[in-house]
Design a protein around this motif. Structure first.
Motif, PDB file in Angstrom:
ATOM      1  N   UNK A 185       0.509  -1.083  -0.463  1.00 53.69           N
ATOM      2  CA  UNK A 185       0.166   0.176  -0.225  1.00 53.69           C
ATOM      3  C   UNK A 185       0.909   1.045   0.163  1.00 53.69           C
ATOM      4  N   UNK A 186       0.507   2.876  -0.572  1.00 45.94           N
ATOM      5  CA  UNK A 186       1.102   3.470  -0.637  1.00 45.94           C
ATOM      6  C   UNK A 186       0.204   5.083  -0.679  1.00 45.94           C
ATOM      7  N   UNK A 187      -0.116   5.629   0.751  1.00 49.46           N
ATOM      8  CA  UNK A 187      -0.653   6.581   0.744  1.00 49.46           C
ATOM      9  C   UNK A 187      -0.429   8.138  -0.335  1.00 49.46           C
ATOM     10  N   UNK A 188      -1.523   7.746  -1.215  1.00 47.93           N
ATOM     11  CA  UNK A 188      -2.116   9.189  -2.563  1.00 47.93           C
ATOM     12  C   UNK A 188      -1.551  10.118  -1.222  1.00 47.93           C
ATOM     13  N   UNK A 189      -1.152  11.199  -2.043  1.00 49.14           N
ATOM     14  CA  UNK A 189      -0.761  12.607  -0.888  1.00 49.14           C
ATOM     15  C   UNK A 189      -1.353  13.826  -1.821  1.00 49.14           C
ATOM     16  N   UNK A 190      -1.703  13.553  -2.579  1.00 51.28           N
ATOM     17  CA  UNK A 190      -2.728  14.800  -3.575  1.00 51.28           C
ATOM     18  C   UNK A 190      -3.770  15.337  -2.774  1.00 51.28           C
ATOM     19  N   UNK A 191      -3.874  16.806  -2.945  1.00 48.51           N
ATOM     20  CA  UNK A 191      -4.839  17.550  -2.313  1.00 48.51           C
ATOM     21  C   UNK A 191      -5.969  17.070  -3.028  1.00 48.51           C
ATOM     22  N   UNK A 192      -7.081  16.411  -2.000  1.00 45.69           N
ATOM     23  CA  UNK A 192      -8.570  16.013  -2.027  1.00 45.69           C
ATOM     24  C   UNK A 192      -9.343  16.141  -0.976  1.00 45.69           C
ATOM     25  N   UNK A 193     -10.407  16.062  -1.365  1.00 47.43           N
ATOM     26  CA  UNK A 193     -11.352  16.125  -0.299  1.00 47.43           C
ATOM     27  C   UNK A 193     -11.155  15.228   0.861  1.00 47.43           C
ATOM     28  N   UNK A 194     -11.158  13.404   0.118  1.00 49.43           N
ATOM     29  CA  UNK A 194     -10.983  12.183   1.072  1.00 49.43           C
ATOM     30  C   UNK A 194      -9.162  12.333   0.440  1.00 49.43           C
ATOM     31  N   UNK A 195      -9.264  11.068   1.588  1.00 46.80           N
ATOM     32  CA  UNK A 195      -8.548   9.903   1.143  1.00 46.80           C
ATOM     33  C   UNK A 195      -8.366   8.512   0.343  1.00 46.80           C
ATOM     34  N   UNK A 196      -6.908   8.223  -0.184  1.00 45.68           N
ATOM     35  CA  UNK A 196      -6.748   7.787  -1.064  1.00 45.68           C
ATOM     36  C   UNK A 196      -5.979   6.673  -0.417  1.00 45.68           C
ATOM     37  N   UNK A 197      -5.440   5.409  -0.859  1.00 41.08           N
ATOM     38  CA  UNK A 197      -4.755   4.308  -0.830  1.00 41.08           C
ATOM     39  C   UNK A 197      -4.883   2.940  -1.914  1.00 41.08           C
ATOM     40  N   UNK A 198      -3.285   3.623  -3.042  1.00 44.81           N
ATOM     41  CA  UNK A 198      -3.251   2.490  -3.412  1.00 44.81           C
ATOM     42  C   UNK A 198      -2.176   1.239  -3.474  1.00 44.81           C
ATOM     43  N   UNK A 199      -3.292   0.092  -3.605  1.00 47.35           N
ATOM     44  CA  UNK A 199      -2.602  -1.489  -3.752  1.00 47.35           C
ATOM     45  C   UNK A 199      -1.374  -1.796  -4.403  1.00 47.35           C
ATOM     46  N   UNK A 200      -0.499  -2.211  -4.911  1.00 48.80           N
ATOM     47  CA  UNK A 200       0.455  -2.670  -5.787  1.00 48.80           C
ATOM     48  C   UNK A 200       0.068  -1.949  -7.173  1.00 48.80           C
ATOM     49  N   UNK A 201      -0.106  -0.715  -7.563  1.00 47.02           N
ATOM     50  CA  UNK A 201      -0.876  -0.566  -8.863  1.00 47.02           C
ATOM     51  C   UNK A 201      -2.147  -0.688  -9.305  1.00 47.02           C
ATOM     52  N   UNK A 202      -2.697  -2.233  -8.595  1.00 43.57           N
ATOM     53  CA  UNK A 202      -3.739  -2.918  -8.605  1.00 43.57           C
ATOM     54  C   UNK A 202      -5.010  -2.406  -8.538  1.00 43.57           C
ATOM     55  N   UNK A 203      -5.354  -1.696  -7.155  1.00 42.86           N
ATOM     56  CA  UNK A 203      -6.828  -1.550  -7.343  1.00 42.86           C
ATOM     57  C   UNK A 203      -6.270   0.260  -5.562  1.00 42.86           C
ATOM     58  N   UNK A 204      -7.388   1.116  -5.524  1.00 40.92           N
ATOM     59  CA  UNK A 204      -7.171   1.914  -5.226  1.00 40.92           C
ATOM     60  C   UNK A 204      -8.703   2.072  -4.082  1.00 40.92           C
ATOM     61  N   UNK A 258     -21.369   5.565   3.500  1.00 38.42           N
ATOM     62  CA  UNK A 258     -20.750   4.322   3.008  1.00 38.42           C
ATOM     63  C   UNK A 258     -19.831   5.121   3.599  1.00 38.42           C
ATOM     64  N   UNK A 259     -17.961   4.498   3.233  1.00 40.66           N
ATOM     65  CA  UNK A 259     -17.446   4.958   4.241  1.00 40.66           C
ATOM     66  C   UNK A 259     -16.158   4.566   2.975  1.00 40.66           C
ATOM     67  N   UNK A 260     -16.083   3.724   2.209  1.00 34.81           N
ATOM     68  CA  UNK A 260     -15.106   2.962   1.375  1.00 34.81           C
ATOM     69  C   UNK A 260     -14.948   2.848   0.598  1.00 34.81           C
ATOM     70  N   UNK A 261     -14.836   2.478  -1.131  1.00 32.44           N
ATOM     71  CA  UNK A 261     -14.890   1.674  -2.285  1.00 32.44           C
ATOM     72  C   UNK A 261     -13.886   1.826  -2.659  1.00 32.44           C
ATOM     73  N   UNK A 262     -13.220   0.630  -2.414  1.00 29.00           N
ATOM     74  CA  UNK A 262     -12.106   0.181  -3.330  1.00 29.00           C
ATOM     75  C   UNK A 262     -12.358  -0.486  -5.574  1.00 29.00           C
ATOM     76  N   UNK A 263     -11.524  -0.114  -5.646  1.00 29.75           N
ATOM     77  CA  UNK A 263     -11.662  -0.177  -7.593  1.00 29.75           C
ATOM     78  C   UNK A 263     -10.289  -0.454  -8.161  1.00 29.75           C
TER      79      UNK A 263
END
Length: 508
Positions: A185-204, A258-263
């Motif tokens: 996993x890696x936490x995306x650091x771009x400013x946004x109104x939510x938070x996003x974590x990318x998993x192995x360049x496969x899912x966010x 709704x708390x989070x969505x994996x795509x």
């Protein structure tokens, strides 16, 4: 809302300090110990919506221990919280730009917070420190932003891989989705109104920070589109939600949050905003990319109209729409004096729309993206040209949450598709200005025309053929931008003000 009980997760190992002693101390003990820390930390977060107003108190909606913490060693704990931050209403507030659970003169927004708990914080996690509570079940422990800890974000993915319930939390996985384990996993650091974590360049995994009862459109719409076979939007693989307690013993149970969505993560893609700026820097042409993006937008609109209910806007709805836009203009002009000279002409755009409604004109309404701009479009290459302008790539649309500042019920309401189109047209203006084109309005004009032509290619309807409807929505968007820039980025205020002057003169 009464404070909810603390929910335990997995069974505690013998060496674990019982975080669930919060159940014995009462959830108020947990909240009381965290409140001073959160009052300092929360307003500094990019996703906190109540900046500029004091936090007057907190209410605990629910707390869930996702992973117990140990009294010694390096094993972290993970605590999931839904907390209402109570604040006074902003002066002169009017419905339309704000959101929240209001009680008289106070506003209360509900936030999702994930806290890691360790006896000692490793140096790499030092910037994530929230603080050390005094008293309560976490007395003296290092409490920190859990999304900065790869061990804890890995646990979130495992919860999504293994669906089920944990206290008020419910984890759901699409039956056809394959989610591998051990994705870094890696936490995306771009400013946004939510938070996003990318998993192995496969899912966010997108985690919504300010949440409301009801299905978030960023889950609802991609799910519906996937079931139509639309491939322009990444399909949800898993998600999780909270079912908070009822308001009192006899009160109705709120809809789930709704708390989070994996795509799927679109590896190698570039967002349209950066692509446009790079094209401008290279003095390249963006019209082919804009036309392709117009076609992609139309395809998504057509799929949403097939998948979800539609309606027709008649005279009452059109007059209400125009009146609401007028109210937003008056509110913005009261806050930003630069709008005052243009008020009458801008009101004229809304008046023209209302007049068409009175004359019997109708428009179709449907579910839309709700906050469409270049940053919400990703171009992925399939082996074609990766140069400026986007030749050889394929556009996808993401982030269907809508404008987070608007109430959820409003974001889920059917609306004219032209609202999305107006948002993208405004984004072209921003790109031309920020990219410092020698003739920004000329570049934006060509790009806007190409986008509308592409939309017509796929839908059979050119948005420019309904100028009153398009102008009213462009004006409403530009007014919103003026208010936003004046409050948050004053140096950017000339960008929407240029559009305000153009739109004010559009009837001349």
């Amino acid at each position: 809302m009464p404070e909810a009980p603390f929910s335990r997760g997995a069974q505690h190992p013998p060496t674990a300090a019982p975080l669930a002693t919060a159940a014995a101390a009462g959830p108020s003990g947990l909240l009381a110990s965290l409140a001073p820390l959160l009052a300092e930390w929360l307003p500094r977060q990019r996703w906190f919506a109540g900046k500029g107003r004091p936090v007057t108190g907190f209410a605990l909606v629910c707390a869930t221990e996702l992973l117990p913490w140990a009294t010694s060693g390096s094993t972290p704990g993970l605590l999931h919280l839904l907390i209402r931050a109570q604040q006074p209403e902003p002066p002169g507030h009017r419905h339309g730009f704000g959101c929240g659970h209001r009680r008289g003169a106070a506003a209360s927004d509900c936030y999702q917070i994930l806290l890691g708990v360790r006896p000692t914080l490793p140096p790499p996690l030092a910037p994530a420190l929230v603080g050390r509570p005094s008293g309560g079940p976490l007395d003296g422990q290092a409490v920190y932003e859990a999304l900065s800890d790869p061990r804890l974000t890995t646990l979130l993915l495992e919860r999504l891989r293994m669906p089920g319930r944990l206290g008020p939390l419910r984890f759901v996985r699409e039956p056809s989705s394959a989610i591998p384990s051990a994705l870094t996993p890696r936490l995306m650091t771009a400013e946004q109104s939510n938070s996003s974590v990318v998993y192995g360049d496969t899912f966010v995994l997108k985690l919504f920070r300010r949440v409301s009862p009801g299905t978030n459109p960023d889950l609802e719409l991609p799910l519906a589109l996937a079931r139509t076979g639309c491939s322009r939007v990444p399909a949800p693989a898993a998600w999780f939600e909270a079912e908070p307690p009822a308001e009192g013993a006899a009160g109705p149970r709120p809809e789930p949050f709704t708390l989070g969505v994996l795509q799927p993560f679109l590896t190698g893609s570039r967002d349209g905003w950066q692509l446009a700026l790079d094209t401008l820097a290279a003095r390249g042409d963006f019209t082919d990319a804009a036309r392709a993006l117009g076609r992609a937008t139309a395809e998504v609109h057509l799929a949403m109209a097939r998948a979800l209910p539609t309606s027709v806007l008649r005279r009452p709805q059109i007059e209400h729409l125009a009146a609401t836009m007028s109210e937003r203009l008056d509110s913005a002009a009261a806050a930003v004096p630069a709008l005052q000279p243009y008020r009458a002409a801008l009101h004229g755009a809304y008046g023209d729309l209302a007049a068409l409604g009175r004359a019997g004109r109708t428009w179709a309404a449907q579910r839309i993206h709700g906050d469409l701009h270049l940053g919400q479009a990703l171009l992925t290459w399939d082996g074609g040209d990766r140069g400026g302008g986007g030749g050889g790539g394929r556009w996808s649309l993401i982030d269907f949450e809508g404008e987070p500042s608007r109430p959820l019920a409003e974001r889920r309401r059917p609306q004219p598709p032209v609202r999305d189109i107006a948002g993208m047209l405004r984004s072209f203006d921003y790109a031309a200005a920020v990219g410092r084109h020698e003739h920004p309005q000329e570049w934006a004009g060509r790009t806007r025309a190409a986008y509308c032509a592409g939309y017509a290619d796929a839908s059979g309807t050119d948005p420019r053929d309904e100028p009153e409807l398009l102008r009213a929505h462009e004006t409403d968007k530009a007014v919103y931008e003026v208010l936003y820039e004046a409050r948050h980025r004053p140096d950017w205020l000339p960008v929407p003000m240029t559009a305000i002057r153009r739109l004010a003169n559009a009837r001349d």
